[in-house]
Write a protein that holds these residues in place. Sequence first.
Motif, PDB file in Angstrom:
ATOM      1  N   ALA A 110     -48.847  39.348  71.217  1.00  0.00           N
ATOM      2  CA  ALA A 110     -50.064  38.040  71.596  1.00  0.00           C
ATOM      3  C   ALA A 110     -51.393  38.565  70.884  1.00  0.00           C
ATOM      4  CB  ALA A 110     -49.894  37.505  73.010  1.00  0.00           C
ATOM      5  N   THR A 111     -51.499  40.028  70.507  1.00  0.00           N
ATOM      6  CA  THR A 111     -53.192  40.973  70.338  1.00  0.00           C
ATOM      7  C   THR A 111     -52.740  40.611  68.817  1.00  0.00           C
ATOM      8  OG1 THR A 111     -52.357  42.810  70.775  1.00  0.00           O
ATOM      9  CG2 THR A 111     -53.169  41.689  72.157  1.00  0.00           C
ATOM     10  N   VAL A 112     -51.698  40.337  67.882  1.00  0.00           N
ATOM     11  CA  VAL A 112     -51.456  40.682  66.666  1.00  0.00           C
ATOM     12  C   VAL A 112     -52.615  39.771  65.814  1.00  0.00           C
ATOM     13  CG1 VAL A 112     -50.347  40.692  64.485  1.00  0.00           C
ATOM     14  CG2 VAL A 112     -49.424  41.792  66.034  1.00  0.00           C
ATOM     15  N   PRO A 113     -53.090  38.408  66.536  1.00  0.00           N
ATOM     16  CA  PRO A 113     -53.989  38.169  65.227  1.00  0.00           C
ATOM     17  C   PRO A 113     -55.168  38.213  65.718  1.00  0.00           C
ATOM     18  CG  PRO A 113     -52.781  36.661  66.456  1.00  0.00           C
ATOM     19  CD  PRO A 113     -52.561  37.617  67.219  1.00  0.00           C
ATOM     20  N   TRP A 114     -55.944  38.849  67.499  1.00  0.00           N
ATOM     21  CA  TRP A 114     -57.072  38.952  67.134  1.00  0.00           C
ATOM     22  C   TRP A 114     -57.024  40.398  67.007  1.00  0.00           C
ATOM     23  CZ3 TRP A 114     -60.164  35.562  70.612  1.00  0.00           C
ATOM     24  CH2 TRP A 114     -59.417  34.136  70.686  1.00  0.00           C
TER      25      TRP A 114
ATOM     26  N   ALA B  54     -34.473  45.579  74.210  1.00  0.00           N
ATOM     27  CA  ALA B  54     -35.252  45.578  73.215  1.00  0.00           C
ATOM     28  C   ALA B  54     -35.848  45.557  72.639  1.00  0.00           C
ATOM     29  CB  ALA B  54     -36.430  45.733  74.954  1.00  0.00           C
ATOM     30  N   LEU B  55     -36.190  45.376  71.181  1.00  0.00           N
ATOM     31  CA  LEU B  55     -36.848  45.091  69.520  1.00  0.00           C
ATOM     32  C   LEU B  55     -36.194  45.299  68.770  1.00  0.00           C
ATOM     33  CD1 LEU B  55     -40.505  46.802  70.568  1.00  0.00           C
ATOM     34  CD2 LEU B  55     -39.798  44.021  70.097  1.00  0.00           C
ATOM     35  N   TRP B  56     -34.378  45.322  69.144  1.00  0.00           N
ATOM     36  CA  TRP B  56     -33.472  46.034  67.649  1.00  0.00           C
ATOM     37  C   TRP B  56     -34.116  44.981  66.469  1.00  0.00           C
ATOM     38  CZ3 TRP B  56     -28.743  48.407  69.656  1.00  0.00           C
ATOM     39  CH2 TRP B  56     -28.874  49.132  70.761  1.00  0.00           C
ATOM     40  N   LEU B  57     -32.992  45.708  65.741  1.00  0.00           N
ATOM     41  CA  LEU B  57     -33.715  45.128  64.150  1.00  0.00           C
ATOM     42  C   LEU B  57     -32.279  44.353  64.043  1.00  0.00           C
ATOM     43  CD1 LEU B  57     -34.675  47.723  61.220  1.00  0.00           C
ATOM     44  CD2 LEU B  57     -35.717  45.843  62.377  1.00  0.00           C
ATOM     45  N   VAL B  58     -32.166  42.869  63.844  1.00  0.00           N
ATOM     46  CA  VAL B  58     -30.634  42.501  62.689  1.00  0.00           C
ATOM     47  C   VAL B  58     -30.440  42.937  61.384  1.00  0.00           C
ATOM     48  CG1 VAL B  58     -30.338  40.138  61.801  1.00  0.00           C
ATOM     49  CG2 VAL B  58     -32.201  40.192  63.833  1.00  0.00           C
ATOM     50  N   GLU B  59     -29.342  43.493  61.632  1.00  0.00           N
ATOM     51  CA  GLU B  59     -28.907  44.126  60.582  1.00  0.00           C
ATOM     52  C   GLU B  59     -27.873  43.035  59.439  1.00  0.00           C
ATOM     53  OE1 GLU B  59     -26.110  47.149  62.084  1.00  0.00           O
ATOM     54  OE2 GLU B  59     -28.262  48.048  62.146  1.00  0.00           O
ATOM     55  N   SER B  60     -27.123  42.000  59.585  1.00  0.00           N
ATOM     56  CA  SER B  60     -26.751  41.296  58.873  1.00  0.00           C
ATOM     57  C   SER B  60     -26.330  39.655  60.064  1.00  0.00           C
ATOM     58  CB  SER B  60     -25.196  41.802  58.697  1.00  0.00           C
ATOM     59  OG  SER B  60     -24.182  41.717  59.653  1.00  0.00           O
ATOM     60  N   GLN B  88     -35.086  41.668  60.531  1.00  0.00           N
ATOM     61  CA  GLN B  88     -36.660  40.888  62.236  1.00  0.00           C
ATOM     62  C   GLN B  88     -35.666  41.124  62.844  1.00  0.00           C
ATOM     63  OE1 GLN B  88     -35.027  36.578  61.690  1.00  0.00           O
ATOM     64  NE2 GLN B  88     -36.803  35.895  60.187  1.00  0.00           N
ATOM     65  N   THR B  89     -36.802  41.551  64.135  1.00  0.00           N
ATOM     66  CA  THR B  89     -36.308  42.114  65.111  1.00  0.00           C
ATOM     67  C   THR B  89     -36.460  41.094  65.774  1.00  0.00           C
ATOM     68  OG1 THR B  89     -38.331  43.430  64.648  1.00  0.00           O
ATOM     69  CG2 THR B  89     -37.558  43.656  66.385  1.00  0.00           C
ATOM     70  N   VAL B  90     -35.650  41.523  66.698  1.00  0.00           N
ATOM     71  CA  VAL B  90     -35.234  40.696  68.320  1.00  0.00           C
ATOM     72  C   VAL B  90     -34.942  41.331  69.599  1.00  0.00           C
ATOM     73  CG1 VAL B  90     -33.712  39.313  66.926  1.00  0.00           C
ATOM     74  CG2 VAL B  90     -33.363  40.499  67.612  1.00  0.00           C
ATOM     75  N   LEU B 110     -37.360  36.211  69.648  1.00  0.00           N
ATOM     76  CA  LEU B 110     -37.955  36.853  68.296  1.00  0.00           C
ATOM     77  C   LEU B 110     -38.524  37.269  68.048  1.00  0.00           C
ATOM     78  CD1 LEU B 110     -36.500  36.562  64.786  1.00  0.00           C
ATOM     79  CD2 LEU B 110     -36.858  34.695  64.583  1.00  0.00           C
ATOM     80  N   HIS B 111     -39.177  38.601  67.120  1.00  0.00           N
ATOM     81  CA  HIS B 111     -40.694  38.931  67.070  1.00  0.00           C
ATOM     82  C   HIS B 111     -41.109  38.798  66.183  1.00  0.00           C
ATOM     83  CE1 HIS B 111     -40.756  40.124  71.071  1.00  0.00           C
ATOM     84  NE2 HIS B 111     -38.996  40.873  70.991  1.00  0.00           N
ATOM     85  N   HIS B 112     -41.824  37.959  65.547  1.00  0.00           N
ATOM     86  CA  HIS B 112     -42.076  37.553  64.160  1.00  0.00           C
ATOM     87  C   HIS B 112     -42.832  38.202  64.004  1.00  0.00           C
ATOM     88  CE1 HIS B 112     -39.713  33.684  63.848  1.00  0.00           C
ATOM     89  NE2 HIS B 112     -40.044  33.940  64.601  1.00  0.00           N
ATOM     90  N   ALA B 113     -44.023  38.755  64.367  1.00  0.00           N
ATOM     91  CA  ALA B 113     -45.017  39.271  64.101  1.00  0.00           C
ATOM     92  C   ALA B 113     -45.289  40.981  64.634  1.00  0.00           C
ATOM     93  CB  ALA B 113     -46.069  39.134  64.763  1.00  0.00           C
ATOM     94  N   ARG B 114     -44.083  40.912  65.052  1.00  0.00           N
ATOM     95  CA  ARG B 114     -43.408  42.515  64.167  1.00  0.00           C
ATOM     96  C   ARG B 114     -43.790  43.725  63.724  1.00  0.00           C
ATOM     97  NH1 ARG B 114     -43.533  44.922  69.538  1.00  0.00           N
ATOM     98  NH2 ARG B 114     -42.935  47.137  68.914  1.00  0.00           N
TER      99      ARG B 114
END
Lengths: 141, 147
Positions: A110-114, B54-60, B88-90, B110-114
């Motif tokens: 959540a802090t990424v945009p800030w 937590a925070l694992w990479l999608v391989e396929s 992607q990271t999930v 799904l952690h888009h901003a990772r």
Amino acid sequence: MVAGAVLPDLVSRAPSTVLGLVHSHLQPVPAVLLYCWHPLHLPAGILLYSLLLALLFPCDQRRAALTALLAGGALHVFLDLCQRHVGLGYPLLVPFSSRDFELGLMGSEATVPWAPLLATLTGTLWLLMRCWRRRPQGGGA
Amino acid sequence: MLSDRHRIVKLLLLCAAMAALCLWYTWQAASHTVGFARCMSDPAAYDGQRVELALWLVESVQPGGYHIGGLTRGVPVLGSSEGLEPGQTVSVVGRFDAERLVLVEEWRELHHARPHKAALGLLGLLGFAAYAASSFRWRGHRLVLRA
């Protein structure tokens, strides 16, 4: 204090991230090397490395260095506690208790945009304060 | 504690304490956390076990499932693969299915901003390195502030 705020990630997340990339893309790394850094992101670890770093300073600066490092570390831990993670709270009382805590007020990204905005603001303020301190002093004889 | 008396001994003791803390914590975590690898070591015993990754990479990605990697590579997960792409990271919470040797997804984020967070972190660390190099120097076995 800046160093104190950055160090928890520098000494725990950075090595585990780098080794994690090696593990994922190059060759398997023993699990102990991937996860052993985590306590340095917790109060007990922060206290130990802050004491160690403070001892590297000259004697008359050690107390101030320790206070600044601990204050920065406390700020870092507080902001991290506001995040929520899957199954990964912060066991703040390690090694006395493994019970984990988390306030869960915001997502872990959540802090990424800030961050860029706040970093720019902080940098600008720092430069302005530096210029202000270095300005020629008027009124001299 | 902060005096110069036995300074080297204090530094060595602090290093030893940090190493002990790290190793003890890792041993504790390994003995109390049930991950996919432990489920696979004795599938029948861990059938239905809740697993949190937590925070694992999608391989396929395949229809109706996907593989993720972290500490263990190639963990098969049964669940919707819609919107997922390799890299992607999930974070996934699921139950271990001993019959099919897979994790059945119950919840996923799904952690888009990772990648952006990682890039910002790297920039921050580089900035800190520059700041530290310009603010401190090593003189007479001490860390001193630059004037």
